[in-house]
Design a protein around this motif. Structure first.
Motif, mmCIF file in Angstrom:
data_model
loop_
_atom_site.group_PDB
_atom_site.id
_atom_site.type_symbol
_atom_site.label_atom_id
_atom_site.label_comp_id
_atom_site.label_asym_id
_atom_site.label_seq_id
_atom_site.Cartn_x
_atom_site.Cartn_y
_atom_site.Cartn_z
ATOM 1 N N ILE A 4 0.680 -0.959 -0.124
ATOM 2 C CA ILE A 4 0.061 0.153 -0.132
ATOM 3 C C ILE A 4 0.959 1.174 -0.202
ATOM 4 C CG2 ILE A 4 -1.544 1.004 1.720
ATOM 5 C CD1 ILE A 4 -2.133 -1.417 3.544
ATOM 6 N N VAL A 5 0.378 1.786 -0.694
ATOM 7 C CA VAL A 5 1.284 3.893 -0.609
ATOM 8 C C VAL A 5 0.259 4.273 -0.257
ATOM 9 C CG1 VAL A 5 2.089 5.349 -1.966
ATOM 10 C CG2 VAL A 5 2.723 2.977 -2.564
ATOM 11 N N THR A 6 -0.094 5.246 1.311
ATOM 12 C CA THR A 6 -0.528 6.281 1.802
ATOM 13 C C THR A 6 -0.048 7.290 0.637
ATOM 14 O OG1 THR A 6 0.991 6.651 3.643
ATOM 15 C CG2 THR A 6 -1.137 5.157 3.498
ATOM 16 N N GLY A 7 -0.686 8.808 1.240
ATOM 17 C CA GLY A 7 -0.245 10.199 0.563
ATOM 18 C C GLY A 7 -0.310 9.802 -0.905
ATOM 19 N N ALA A 8 -0.991 8.373 -1.092
ATOM 20 C CA ALA A 8 -0.889 8.479 -2.924
ATOM 21 C C ALA A 8 -0.496 9.427 -3.837
ATOM 22 C CB ALA A 8 -1.635 7.627 -3.702
ATOM 23 N N SER A 9 -1.576 10.904 -3.115
ATOM 24 C CA SER A 9 -1.753 12.247 -4.953
ATOM 25 C C SER A 9 -0.918 13.065 -4.086
ATOM 26 C CB SER A 9 -2.884 13.013 -4.524
ATOM 27 O OG SER A 9 -3.115 13.356 -4.047
ATOM 28 N N GLY A 10 0.874 12.685 -3.138
ATOM 29 C CA GLY A 10 1.749 13.574 -2.599
ATOM 30 C C GLY A 10 2.997 13.789 -3.590
ATOM 31 N N ARG A 11 3.900 14.431 -3.553
ATOM 32 C CA ARG A 11 5.048 14.209 -3.844
ATOM 33 C C ARG A 11 5.852 12.667 -3.909
ATOM 34 N NH1 ARG A 11 5.151 19.728 -2.579
ATOM 35 N NH2 ARG A 11 4.822 18.939 -0.409
ATOM 36 N N MET A 12 5.323 12.469 -2.478
ATOM 37 C CA MET A 12 6.602 11.086 -2.453
ATOM 38 C C MET A 12 5.597 10.244 -3.197
ATOM 39 S SD MET A 12 9.834 11.013 -1.515
ATOM 40 C CE MET A 12 9.649 9.371 -0.778
ATOM 41 N N GLY A 13 4.202 10.144 -2.592
ATOM 42 C CA GLY A 13 3.053 8.950 -3.217
ATOM 43 C C GLY A 13 3.150 8.770 -4.606
ATOM 44 N N ARG A 14 3.590 9.625 -5.358
ATOM 45 C CA ARG A 14 3.554 9.466 -6.527
ATOM 46 C C ARG A 14 4.935 8.373 -7.064
ATOM 47 N NH1 ARG A 14 -0.141 13.526 -9.354
ATOM 48 N NH2 ARG A 14 -1.347 14.922 -7.610
ATOM 49 N N GLU A 15 5.782 9.147 -6.345
ATOM 50 C CA GLU A 15 7.272 8.265 -6.007
ATOM 51 C C GLU A 15 7.028 6.969 -6.085
ATOM 52 O OE1 GLU A 15 9.825 10.825 -7.712
ATOM 53 O OE2 GLU A 15 10.374 8.543 -8.287
ATOM 54 N N LEU A 16 6.303 7.072 -5.193
ATOM 55 C CA LEU A 16 6.344 5.524 -4.676
ATOM 56 C C LEU A 16 5.637 4.195 -5.422
ATOM 57 C CD1 LEU A 16 5.742 6.918 -0.824
ATOM 58 C CD2 LEU A 16 8.004 5.214 -1.336
ATOM 59 N N ILE A 17 4.635 4.887 -5.962
ATOM 60 C CA ILE A 17 3.702 4.216 -6.677
ATOM 61 C C ILE A 17 4.591 3.293 -8.345
ATOM 62 C CG2 ILE A 17 1.758 4.226 -8.447
ATOM 63 C CD1 ILE A 17 0.171 5.938 -6.474
ATOM 64 N N ARG A 18 5.380 4.982 -8.270
ATOM 65 C CA ARG A 18 6.157 4.217 -9.605
ATOM 66 C C ARG A 18 7.571 3.135 -9.358
ATOM 67 N NH1 ARG A 18 5.195 9.828 -10.673
ATOM 68 N NH2 ARG A 18 7.118 10.959 -9.905
ATOM 69 N N THR A 19 8.097 3.912 -8.452
ATOM 70 C CA THR A 19 9.280 2.526 -7.999
ATOM 71 C C THR A 19 8.733 1.307 -7.390
ATOM 72 O OG1 THR A 19 10.095 4.453 -6.758
ATOM 73 C CG2 THR A 19 11.133 2.303 -5.895
ATOM 74 N N VAL A 20 7.230 1.227 -6.886
ATOM 75 C CA VAL A 20 6.294 -0.026 -7.028
ATOM 76 C C VAL A 20 6.371 -1.175 -7.433
ATOM 77 C CG1 VAL A 20 4.960 -1.419 -5.547
ATOM 78 C CG2 VAL A 20 5.592 0.691 -4.397
ATOM 79 N N VAL A 21 5.390 -0.681 -8.680
ATOM 80 C CA VAL A 21 5.343 -1.277 -10.243
ATOM 81 C C VAL A 21 6.619 -1.553 -10.941
ATOM 82 C CG1 VAL A 21 4.629 -0.298 -12.340
ATOM 83 C CG2 VAL A 21 3.341 0.352 -10.218
ATOM 84 N N GLU A 22 8.282 -0.659 -11.134
ATOM 85 C CA GLU A 22 9.092 -1.545 -11.163
ATOM 86 C C GLU A 22 9.989 -2.133 -10.809
ATOM 87 O OE1 GLU A 22 11.299 3.276 -10.444
ATOM 88 O OE2 GLU A 22 10.710 2.636 -12.567
ATOM 89 N N THR A 23 9.330 -2.505 -9.040
ATOM 90 C CA THR A 23 10.603 -3.578 -9.160
ATOM 91 C C THR A 23 9.466 -4.713 -8.276
ATOM 92 O OG1 THR A 23 10.433 -1.453 -7.206
ATOM 93 C CG2 THR A 23 10.668 -3.245 -6.305
#
Ligand SMILES: NC(=O)C1=CN([C@@H]2O[C@H](COP(=O)(O)OP(=O)(O)OC[C@H]3O[C@@H](n4cnc5c(N)ncnc54)[C@H](OP(=O)(O)O)[C@@H]3O)[C@@H](O)[C@H]2O)C=CC1
Ligand SMILES: O=C(O)C1=N[C@H](C(=O)O)C[C@H](O)C1
Length: 267
Positions: A4-23
């Motif tokens: 799960i990524v929380t704060g999904a629309s934040g600066r880090m949230g968006r970055e984390l979504i991209r990183t999870v998907v490429e891991t």
């Protein structure tokens, strides 16, 4: 690992979504935002600019926590404390990047860590964690004739000061000197401050523009000065550190861990 990524629309949230998907070995199963946020119902992948993922952003955390193995949380202190309770109930790993927590928040995080593995760090990058280890070593090697000052600069939207990283570097320097940071920290100077006290550890926080994060630990001695610096150029260094942490925390016994534990830099 279902994440799960929380704060999904934040600066880090968006970055984390991209990183999870490429891991490899990680899959995004939930994206959480605060109640009533404009992004509720939007697709997490589209929000992060990587196309449709079929994961809608939600403010209903409970069912999402029930189907996950870990949560990566870069939000605000009040939300992080609430997510810590949910992660503890669900017995899933909680990676906390949020900074600006109060002592009371810290106590709640420690209580949650009795039931689940919590990895918490003011900075998840490899570089800053190495910098902290170096600052501790240098502080241990020098006597208090070397004045320690910590200078940080961040983008204009940062809401807490000094940064979590600056605090972490201050703690590392204080540990190196075998003193308690709260007894030596000088958080701000203005007006007739008097001369600097031997052993003070000073902090200065600069804010402006789009700076991702810059930190320098200065050791200013008689006729010479040592400066240890780190400059973050991209938020990917934090999100990749957070993914490393959540993969490391999977199946780990409950406890409060640091990024130094994850990276094998602990004493
Ligand atoms: N440890 C590390 O390595 C790093 C730590 N950080 C820290 O991470 C935190 C977030 O930084 P950043 O991404 O830049 O900040 P942002 O403000 O861009 O993002 C925070 C997000 O959290 C959301 N949020 C607020 N309350 C809740 C809630 N109750 N539930 C779910 N989401 C919520 C905000 O929504 P809204 O805006 O609508 O309120 C926002 O989208 C900060 O504390 C920062 O210092 C940042 C980078 C690296
Ligand atoms: O808010 C930020 O942006 C950052 N916050 C963290 C901190 O408080 O140190 C880490 C990084 O410097 C970026």
């Amino acid at each position: 690992m279902r994440l799960i990524v929380t704060g999904a629309s934040g600066r880090m949230g968006r970055e984390l979504i991209r990183t999870v998907v490429e891991t490899d070995g990680a899959v995004l199963v939930g994206a959480i935002e605060r109640d009533g946020a404009a992004e509720i119902g939007a697709d997490a992948g589209e929000l992060a600019g990587i196309g449709h993922l079929g994961v809608p952003v939600t403010d209903d955390a409970l069912p999402v926590f029930a189907r996950a193995d870990g949560v990566i949380d870069f939000t605000v202190p009040v939300a992080t404390v609430a997510f810590a309770e949910l992660a503890a109930q669900a017995r899933i790993a909680h990676i906390v990047g949020t900074t600006g927590l109060s002592e009371d928040d810290d106590a709640k995080l420690a209580a949650a860590a009795r039931h689940a593995a919590v990895v918490r760090s003011g900075n998840m990058s490899l570089g800053v964690n190495l910098l902290a280890a170096l600052a501790k070593k240098v502080a241990a090697a020098l006597d208090p004739d070397f004045d320690i000052e910590i200078v940080e600069m961040h983008h204009r939207n940062k809401v807490d000061a000094p940064s979590g990283t600056a605090l972490m570097l201050g703690e590392a320097a204080a540990e190196g000197r075998e003193v308690a940071l709260d007894q030596h920290a000088v958080w701000t100077r203005h007006g007739q401050t008097g001369a600097r006290k031997r052993g003070d550890i000073g902090f200065q926080a600069l804010r402006g523009g789009t700076v991702v994060g810059e930190h320098t630990v200065i050791f200013a001695g008689p006729h010479e000065r040592i400066e240890l610096s780190h400059r973050a150029e991209d938020r990917g260094i934090f999100s990749r550190g957070a993914i490393k942490a959540v993969l490391w925390a999977r199946g780990r016994k409950p406890g409060l861990y640091s990024m130094a534990d994850v990276l094998g830099l602990s004493d």
